[in-house]
Design a protein around this motif. Structure first.
Motif, mmCIF file in Angstrom:
data_model
loop_
_atom_site.group_PDB
_atom_site.id
_atom_site.type_symbol
_atom_site.label_atom_id
_atom_site.label_comp_id
_atom_site.label_asym_id
_atom_site.label_seq_id
_atom_site.Cartn_x
_atom_site.Cartn_y
_atom_site.Cartn_z
ATOM 1 N N PHE A 136 13.088 -1.307 -27.280
ATOM 2 C CA PHE A 136 11.675 -1.655 -27.408
ATOM 3 C C PHE A 136 10.832 -0.847 -26.425
ATOM 4 C CE2 PHE A 136 8.056 -4.739 -26.899
ATOM 5 C CZ PHE A 136 7.585 -4.631 -28.194
ATOM 6 N N ALA A 137 11.348 -0.645 -25.203
ATOM 7 C CA ALA A 137 10.624 0.151 -24.208
ATOM 8 C C ALA A 137 10.492 1.608 -24.645
ATOM 9 C CB ALA A 137 11.337 0.071 -22.868
ATOM 10 N N GLU A 138 11.496 2.113 -25.355
ATOM 11 C CA GLU A 138 11.410 3.491 -25.841
ATOM 12 C C GLU A 138 10.342 3.634 -26.919
ATOM 13 O OE1 GLU A 138 15.368 4.248 -27.122
ATOM 14 O OE2 GLU A 138 16.185 4.347 -25.074
ATOM 15 N N GLN A 139 10.197 2.610 -27.749
ATOM 16 C CA GLN A 139 9.175 2.629 -28.798
ATOM 17 C C GLN A 139 7.775 2.398 -28.237
ATOM 18 O OE1 GLN A 139 10.583 -0.521 -31.322
ATOM 19 N NE2 GLN A 139 12.127 0.759 -32.339
ATOM 20 N N HIS A 140 7.686 1.579 -27.154
ATOM 21 C CA HIS A 140 6.390 1.198 -26.579
ATOM 22 C C HIS A 140 6.480 1.322 -25.051
ATOM 23 C CE1 HIS A 140 5.409 -0.434 -30.555
ATOM 24 N NE2 HIS A 140 6.578 -1.059 -30.515
ATOM 25 N N PRO A 141 6.417 2.533 -24.523
ATOM 26 C CA PRO A 141 6.611 2.735 -23.074
ATOM 27 C C PRO A 141 5.662 1.931 -22.196
ATOM 28 C CG PRO A 141 6.650 4.826 -24.257
ATOM 29 C CD PRO A 141 6.201 3.794 -25.234
ATOM 30 N N ASP A 142 4.461 1.613 -22.698
ATOM 31 C CA ASP A 142 3.503 0.896 -21.857
ATOM 32 C C ASP A 142 3.872 -0.571 -21.652
ATOM 33 O OD1 ASP A 142 2.921 0.287 -24.529
ATOM 34 O OD2 ASP A 142 0.778 0.018 -24.137
ATOM 35 N N VAL A 143 4.851 -1.089 -22.392
ATOM 36 C CA VAL A 143 5.238 -2.494 -22.232
ATOM 37 C C VAL A 143 5.896 -2.727 -20.877
ATOM 38 C CG1 VAL A 143 7.600 -2.367 -23.165
ATOM 39 C CG2 VAL A 143 6.237 -4.453 -23.489
ATOM 40 N N THR A 144 6.309 -1.662 -20.211
ATOM 41 C CA THR A 144 6.978 -1.824 -18.914
ATOM 42 C C THR A 144 5.985 -2.034 -17.768
ATOM 43 O OG1 THR A 144 7.084 0.579 -18.603
ATOM 44 C CG2 THR A 144 8.970 -0.485 -19.653
ATOM 45 N N ASP A 145 4.703 -2.138 -18.055
ATOM 46 C CA ASP A 145 3.677 -2.516 -17.069
ATOM 47 C C ASP A 145 3.165 -3.903 -17.450
ATOM 48 O OD1 ASP A 145 1.292 -2.915 -15.592
ATOM 49 O OD2 ASP A 145 0.922 -0.760 -15.506
ATOM 50 N N TRP A 146 3.231 -4.846 -16.522
ATOM 51 C CA TRP A 146 2.857 -6.229 -16.836
ATOM 52 C C TRP A 146 1.453 -6.344 -17.415
ATOM 53 C CZ3 TRP A 146 -1.301 -8.900 -14.850
ATOM 54 C CH2 TRP A 146 -1.937 -8.330 -13.730
ATOM 55 N N LYS A 147 0.559 -5.420 -17.058
ATOM 56 C CA LYS A 147 -0.819 -5.484 -17.523
ATOM 57 C C LYS A 147 -0.926 -5.319 -19.040
ATOM 58 C CE LYS A 147 -2.598 -3.584 -13.173
ATOM 59 N NZ LYS A 147 -3.276 -2.428 -12.535
ATOM 60 N N ASN A 148 0.123 -4.776 -19.652
ATOM 61 C CA ASN A 148 0.096 -4.540 -21.095
ATOM 62 C C ASN A 148 0.889 -5.573 -21.893
ATOM 63 O OD1 ASN A 148 -1.408 -2.103 -20.754
ATOM 64 N ND2 ASN A 148 0.490 -1.076 -20.148
ATOM 65 N N LEU A 149 1.443 -6.583 -21.223
ATOM 66 C CA LEU A 149 2.299 -7.535 -21.931
ATOM 67 C C LEU A 149 1.534 -8.317 -22.999
ATOM 68 C CD1 LEU A 149 4.552 -8.933 -19.054
ATOM 69 C CD2 LEU A 149 5.259 -7.478 -20.983
ATOM 70 N N ASP A 150 0.275 -8.686 -22.718
ATOM 71 C CA ASP A 150 -0.483 -9.457 -23.704
ATOM 72 C C ASP A 150 -0.654 -8.698 -25.017
ATOM 73 O OD1 ASP A 150 -0.672 -11.609 -22.062
ATOM 74 O OD2 ASP A 150 -2.827 -11.468 -21.699
ATOM 75 N N LYS A 151 -0.646 -7.386 -24.927
ATOM 76 C CA LYS A 151 -0.766 -6.534 -26.118
ATOM 77 C C LYS A 151 0.384 -6.793 -27.089
ATOM 78 C CE LYS A 151 -0.798 -1.559 -27.217
ATOM 79 N NZ LYS A 151 -0.786 -0.197 -26.603
ATOM 80 N N TYR A 152 1.524 -7.234 -26.535
ATOM 81 C CA TYR A 152 2.724 -7.430 -27.359
ATOM 82 C C TYR A 152 3.101 -8.909 -27.497
ATOM 83 C CZ TYR A 152 3.082 -2.433 -26.605
ATOM 84 O OH TYR A 152 2.807 -1.083 -26.574
ATOM 85 N N ALA A 153 2.196 -9.790 -27.085
ATOM 86 C CA ALA A 153 2.503 -11.225 -27.114
ATOM 87 C C ALA A 153 2.873 -11.706 -28.514
ATOM 88 C CB ALA A 153 1.316 -12.023 -26.573
ATOM 89 N N ALA A 154 2.143 -11.208 -29.534
ATOM 90 C CA ALA A 154 2.419 -11.649 -30.908
ATOM 91 C C ALA A 154 3.836 -11.273 -31.330
ATOM 92 C CB ALA A 154 1.391 -11.054 -31.867
#
Length: 324
Positions: A136-154
């Motif tokens: 998942f991190a390879e597909q969405h590298p920005d998910v590894t920053d907590w500030k972007n977690l809400d973007k992937y909440a769904a």
């Protein structure tokens, strides 16, 4: 490590591990003292076993060597982290081999009562964090920053997370600040407890098999990284004192050298057993080797310890007390 670390398979795995480690009978030390601990002059040792498999690996190897090389009878008891300190202070257990940091208990029993003493470093550094699967991190590298977690909440929602993204935790008894972190960082997440390490592993492996995204509380060292590669999510940096108030925590977990603690009287009068436990020190890779045998190869802890001991003689011989 306050990680209180769904299905009959997970329950069976937990029972198997517990049964293998409590060779003299599984005792709940919150209610019952072992008859073998704190007996003056007796060649017996009672070790506290924590509920995660890395700690079980520590005890399995220590028990095997105490019995086969030093001639002791070893009793093992499973007990949660904080109650283990009470039992240690009272002499109901002689040693804790893997502690993830309990400053309140250290202050009470080491500095205050003097009933517990440090037993030295285990040689392993522990770290708790939030992790996502590497795919998942390879597909969405920005998910590894907590500030972007809400973007992937769904994408992280589950039936148990109540419309929010799921943050999967293990057992409520582990060292965890996750509820406070979610609240204080304002994240659209819900902490969901699997109930145990075994149940959490079962859930993580199922997510990975289906290539689903997930966010989980996890920790190093842990053998599961070899089976399910995961990438840590960067939380706000840890600074000394940032986690002093459990309700206000908004920082990452520290890196913690894992330590051993001994009952003070046992440390003084425990002879070769106490000397051996003080010298017992191994690496993350060594611990993971034994943990993998127990958890993945389904060896009984005693069998896993026997195999490791056979293959690592030069390492463990250095732990044995010097003979006169």
């Amino acid at each position: 490590m306050a990680r209180t670390r769904i299905a009959a398979l997970a329950a069976a795995a937990a029972l198997t591990v517990g049964a293998g480690l409590t060779g003299c009978g599984a005792a709940d030390m919150t209610r019952q003292a072992s008859p073998f601990s704190d007996t003056e002059g007796a060649r017996t040792v009672t070790l506290s076993v924590q509920s995660w498999v890395g700690a079980q690996a520590d005890v399995a190897v220590a028990q095997y060597l105490l019995e086969h090389e030093l001639g002791y009878r070893v009793d093992t008891v499973q007990i949660d982290e904080v109650p283990a300190w009470d039992a240690l202070s009272q002499g109901r257990v002689d040693a804790i081999l893997e502690d993830w940091g309990h400053p309140e208990q250290e202050e009470r029993y080491i500095d205050g009562k003097g009933t517990v003493v440090p037993g030295g470093d285990l040689g392993v550094t522990g770290h708790i964090g939030w992790f996502v699967p590497a795919y998942f991190a390879e597909q969405h590298p920005d998910v590894t920053d907590w500030k972007n977690l809400d973007k992937y909440a769904a994408e992280l929602r589950t039936a148990e997370s109540g419309g929010k993204g799921q943050l999967l935790d293990g057992s409520p008894s582990y060292v965890t600040h996750d509820k406070a972190l979610v609240k204080n960082l304002g994240l659209d997440l819900q902490v969901v407890f699997a109930g145990s390490e075994a149940a959490q592993i079962t859930q993580i492996k199922q997510f990975a098999k289906e290539r689903k995204p997930f966010l989980t509380y996890w920790y190093e060292p842990q053998w599961l990284f070899e089976k399910v590669p995961m990438t840590e999510v960067k939380l706000p940096g840890h600074e000394k004192g940032c986690d002093a108030d459990p309700e206000k925590v908004a920082c990452a977990y520290p890196h913690t050298p894992l330590r051993k603690f001994l009952n003070a009287r046992f440390a003084k009068d425990g002879g070769d057993a106490a000397a051996f436990l003080k010298r017992f020190r191994w690496t993350k890779d060594m611990q993971n080797d034994v943990a993998l045998m127990i958890a993945e190869e389904k060896l009984a802890p005693r069998e896993a310890a026997a195999r490791w001991v056979k293959e690592n003689r030069t390492t463990w011989q250095a732990w044995l007390p010097a003979t006169p």
